[in-house]
Design a protein around this motif. Sequence first.
Motif, mmCIF file in Angstrom:
data_model
loop_
_atom_site.group_PDB
_atom_site.id
_atom_site.type_symbol
_atom_site.label_atom_id
_atom_site.label_comp_id
_atom_site.label_asym_id
_atom_site.label_seq_id
_atom_site.Cartn_x
_atom_site.Cartn_y
_atom_site.Cartn_z
ATOM 1 N N LEU A 127 9.634 -2.610 -6.046
ATOM 2 C CA LEU A 127 8.575 -2.552 -5.030
ATOM 3 C C LEU A 127 7.670 -1.339 -5.220
ATOM 4 C CD1 LEU A 127 10.630 -3.629 -1.898
ATOM 5 C CD2 LEU A 127 9.173 -5.025 -3.357
ATOM 6 N N VAL A 128 6.813 -1.416 -6.217
ATOM 7 C CA VAL A 128 5.878 -0.333 -6.492
ATOM 8 C C VAL A 128 4.563 -0.583 -5.736
ATOM 9 C CG1 VAL A 128 6.850 0.206 -8.753
ATOM 10 C CG2 VAL A 128 5.043 -1.491 -8.560
ATOM 11 N N GLU A 129 3.831 0.479 -5.501
ATOM 12 C CA GLU A 129 2.540 0.357 -4.820
ATOM 13 C C GLU A 129 1.598 -0.527 -5.631
ATOM 14 O OE1 GLU A 129 -1.051 3.232 -3.170
ATOM 15 O OE2 GLU A 129 0.828 4.107 -3.838
ATOM 16 N N GLY A 130 0.907 -1.442 -4.943
ATOM 17 C CA GLY A 130 -0.030 -2.336 -5.597
ATOM 18 C C GLY A 130 0.556 -3.694 -5.935
ATOM 19 N N LEU A 131 1.864 -3.861 -5.808
ATOM 20 C CA LEU A 131 2.510 -5.135 -6.100
ATOM 21 C C LEU A 131 2.050 -6.187 -5.094
ATOM 22 C CD1 LEU A 131 4.693 -6.518 -7.877
ATOM 23 C CD2 LEU A 131 6.330 -5.923 -6.092
ATOM 24 N N GLN A 132 1.794 -7.407 -5.565
ATOM 25 C CA GLN A 132 1.326 -8.479 -4.682
ATOM 26 C C GLN A 132 2.386 -9.547 -4.524
ATOM 27 O OE1 GLN A 132 -2.509 -10.050 -5.628
ATOM 28 N NE2 GLN A 132 -3.409 -8.037 -5.902
ATOM 29 N N GLY A 133 2.455 -10.103 -3.321
ATOM 30 C CA GLY A 133 3.405 -11.157 -3.017
ATOM 31 C C GLY A 133 2.835 -12.106 -1.989
ATOM 32 N N LEU A 134 3.630 -13.092 -1.587
ATOM 33 C CA LEU A 134 3.220 -14.127 -0.652
ATOM 34 C C LEU A 134 3.970 -13.973 0.657
ATOM 35 C CD1 LEU A 134 1.637 -16.830 -0.283
ATOM 36 C CD2 LEU A 134 3.708 -17.971 -1.072
ATOM 37 N N ALA A 135 3.241 -13.911 1.781
ATOM 38 C CA ALA A 135 3.867 -13.843 3.098
ATOM 39 C C ALA A 135 4.500 -15.203 3.390
ATOM 40 C CB ALA A 135 2.838 -13.481 4.161
ATOM 41 N N VAL A 136 5.825 -15.236 3.587
ATOM 42 C CA VAL A 136 6.521 -16.503 3.771
ATOM 43 C C VAL A 136 7.152 -16.665 5.148
ATOM 44 C CG1 VAL A 136 6.956 -16.909 1.328
ATOM 45 C CG2 VAL A 136 8.601 -15.602 2.659
ATOM 46 N N GLY A 137 7.173 -15.615 5.957
ATOM 47 C CA GLY A 137 7.773 -15.747 7.271
ATOM 48 C C GLY A 137 7.708 -14.465 8.069
ATOM 49 N N LYS A 138 8.342 -14.509 9.239
ATOM 50 C CA LYS A 138 8.348 -13.378 10.155
ATOM 51 C C LYS A 138 9.799 -12.998 10.420
ATOM 52 C CE LYS A 138 6.874 -12.291 14.848
ATOM 53 N NZ LYS A 138 6.192 -12.799 16.036
ATOM 54 N N LEU A 139 10.116 -11.706 10.304
ATOM 55 C CA LEU A 139 11.470 -11.233 10.576
ATOM 56 C C LEU A 139 11.592 -10.625 11.961
ATOM 57 C CD1 LEU A 139 12.379 -9.607 7.160
ATOM 58 C CD2 LEU A 139 13.103 -11.804 8.044
ATOM 59 N N ALA A 140 10.580 -9.903 12.389
ATOM 60 C CA ALA A 140 10.551 -9.271 13.705
ATOM 61 C C ALA A 140 9.095 -9.234 14.161
ATOM 62 C CB ALA A 140 11.140 -7.862 13.626
ATOM 63 N N THR A 164 0.829 -1.201 0.000
ATOM 64 C CA THR A 164 0.000 0.000 0.000
ATOM 65 C C THR A 164 0.865 1.253 0.000
ATOM 66 O OG1 THR A 164 -0.123 -0.056 2.406
ATOM 67 C CG2 THR A 164 -1.905 -1.124 1.185
ATOM 68 N N LYS A 165 2.169 1.059 -0.076
ATOM 69 C CA LYS A 165 3.106 2.175 -0.058
ATOM 70 C C LYS A 165 4.172 1.923 -1.119
ATOM 71 C CE LYS A 165 6.083 4.659 3.156
ATOM 72 N NZ LYS A 165 6.643 4.639 4.512
ATOM 73 N N ASP A 166 4.610 2.972 -1.772
ATOM 74 C CA ASP A 166 5.660 2.858 -2.777
ATOM 75 C C ASP A 166 7.002 2.712 -2.063
ATOM 76 O OD1 ASP A 166 7.130 2.909 -5.098
ATOM 77 O OD2 ASP A 166 6.902 5.067 -5.423
ATOM 78 N N LEU A 167 7.670 1.575 -2.252
ATOM 79 C CA LEU A 167 8.948 1.308 -1.598
ATOM 80 C C LEU A 167 10.086 1.225 -2.612
ATOM 81 C CD1 LEU A 167 7.763 -1.385 0.979
ATOM 82 C CD2 LEU A 167 8.099 1.059 1.353
#
Length: 95
Positions: free
Chosen positions: A30-43, A20-23
Amino acid sequence: MKDRSELSRVEFGKTRIRLTKDLTTMNPALVEGLQGLAVGKLANYTMKVRFPTVTVGINWQDCDIVEGVYGMPEPPPMKPLPAQRGAPAEPPAQE
């Protein structure tokens, strides 16, 4: 995500995440609206998210859960590279 409590709905390896943010300052892909898969936890409040071209850590405030869609999104179609001008079409014949 509006609240950190929404992180409890994330199932690693199943939940699809949308930025939801342009990174692009972190990575040009990493543009806004890009979709990916949550694969783990870093913190505590940072997830590891795999996008079609890169895997990065994303803060909960910079993304949202995509409802009703699971799994890794399809990678973008590959665009053929343009032919180089002046380059020979075939390698030179060897005698």
